[in-house]
Design an enzyme around this catalytic site. Structure first.
Site, mmCIF file in Angstrom:
data_model
loop_
_atom_site.group_PDB
_atom_site.id
_atom_site.type_symbol
_atom_site.label_atom_id
_atom_site.label_comp_id
_atom_site.label_asym_id
_atom_site.label_seq_id
_atom_site.Cartn_x
_atom_site.Cartn_y
_atom_site.Cartn_z
ATOM 1 C CD GLU A 59 2.806 -4.951 5.375
ATOM 2 O OE1 GLU A 59 3.927 -4.557 5.711
ATOM 3 O OE2 GLU A 59 1.748 -4.542 5.926
ATOM 4 C CD GLU A 333 -3.596 2.505 -1.876
ATOM 5 O OE1 GLU A 333 -3.997 3.479 -1.194
ATOM 6 O OE2 GLU A 333 -3.708 1.332 -1.516
#
Length: 416
Positions: A59, A333
């Protein structure tokens, strides 16, 4: 229902303290800043605050684009970043240094959350993903502090669990000033549970750009690994997956392949090292910062804040948390760095992102460890297919950017 919830919290207080002690045996950071977990702070606000809550590492990284935009949009304000885990706090420090204030969010006791809000008095609060704290939300409303649930996701499994506490969840979700959901499915489930003013803004994780220094570090890592060696990255692995991975990869055909294993939680670094030693696997630690020997089979990624570098240094990335029923980890990512992605069958935490990546040709979902080994071997020996997946991964990541701007527009609309 809320009163019963609060009584239960008080009854669980001894367990909460024991939990901190037990976690501290593997991660001493759990015994630092304990007073903050009960709403007592020494940090003094130096400017009007905007509060962003990011529980742990995932997060905190996801919040990065939003934090940076808020710093530009509200230059007279200071960002207060709160966490629940030491690794989340350390990640925040790595990303921002002294440019943001940081502390722990207290446990959801009425007095603790009241002390937190009264001490910091944020202009508004942003809660990342699926954090629903009934007493905190109620205290925010009582003080006219708007709270926004941002990058909100709710799997079907979580929806069924929350539905059992209908009244409490409904009251809590209705207490948010607005909800920015990742997908239509998330929005539908959150609305069904009682959320109001729900908007589909997309996933802000797509807006996390690979830092140049991490890409340069990745190039250096790759030179150390051996530029001619095929490199498979096992990213964010969870307990039990390393054994499955090592067993499946024993028969892989890719000659000279190097496997880089990066456990999801740093407290497991030594545990995975012991596993490799017990199996007689020749390995090196990333923390040793030494070139990889030709006979080394595994590099243990025992470092923090270098995931983009690991992605940049590999040929193929497997995303952990997905071989066992754990819901998977974030593949965005890896796609942003342009790497072919393999992911296991358990993806309920990132269903839409995985399905879209598979449809785009950026990722392959495998049913079991044996299939993972086969696909990894194939891609490592087939540069044409790997390059095609790499290009698809970059296109996929770029096509889904923009959620941060939509979230900011929603917040600004509410504050007109």
């Amino acid at each position: 229902m809320r009163r019963l919830y609060t009584i239960t919290l008080y009854l669980l207080l001894p367990w909460a303290l024991l939990h901190l002690l037990l976690r501290a045996r593997r991660q001493p950071g759990y015994l630092r800043h304990v007073a903050e977990r009960f709403g007592y702070y020494t940090l003094v606000p130096e400017a009007p605050l905007i509060w962003v809550h990011a529980v742990s590492v995932g997060e905190t990284r996801a919040a990065e684009p939003l934090v940076r935009v808020l710093q530009v949009r509200y230059p007279q304000h200071r960002i207060l970043l709160t966490h629940m885990t030491p690794t989340g706090r350390e990640t925040g420090e790595t990303l921002y240094g002294g440019r943001v204030a940081r502390c722990y969010l207290p446990y959801d006791y009425p007095g603790a959350v009241a002390r937190f809000l009264d001490h910091f008095r944020p202009q508004f609060g942003i809660v990342m993903e699926t954090e629903i704290w009934p007493n905190l939300i109620r205290a925010g409303r009582a003080r006219s502090i708007p709270l926004y649930l941002v990058n909100a996701r709710l799997s079907e499994k979580s929806y069924v669990g929350y539905r059992r506490f209908g009244g409490l969840v409904r009251e809590s979700l209705a207490g948010f000033a607005a909800v920015a959901a990742q997908s239509e499915g998330d929005a539908r489930r959150l609305t069904a549970l009682g959320a109001r003013d729900v908007h589909v803004t997309g996933n802000v994780k797509f807006d996390v750009a690979p830092p140049l220094e991490q890409l340069e570090l990745g190039q250096a890592l790759r030179r150390g690994f051996g530029e001619a060696r095929p490199v498979l990255l096992a990213a964010s692995t969870r307990e039990g997956e390393e054994v499955l991975l090592l067993e499946a990869l024993e028969g892989i055909a890719a000659s000279g392949m190097l496997t880089v294993i990066v456990p999801r939680h740093p407290q497991r670094f030594d545990e995975v090292a012991r596993l490799l030693e017990a199996r007689g696997v020749r390995y090196q630690r990333r923390s040793a910062n030494a070139p990889t020997a030709p006979d080394t089979r595994v590099v243990l990624g025992d470092s923090m804040g270098e995931m983009f570098a690991y992605y940049a240094a590999c040929d193929v990335a497997f995303i952990g948390g997905s071989l066992l029923p754990l819901g998977g980890q974030n593949l965005i990512e890896a796609c942003a760095v342009g790497k072919p992605v393999l992911i296991g069958p358990s993806i309920f935490n990132f269903t839409e992102a995985v399905e879209l990546a598979v449809q785009a040709g950026a990722a392959i979902q495998v049913p079991d460890p044996a299939a993972l080994a086969r696909e990894a071997g194939r891609l490592l020996q087939d540069p044409v297919t790997a390059r095609r997946m790499s290009q698809a991964a970059l296109a996929f990541a770029n096509a889904h950017r923009g959620a941060t701007a939509r979230v900011l527009a929603l917040i600004e609309l509410k504050h007109q």
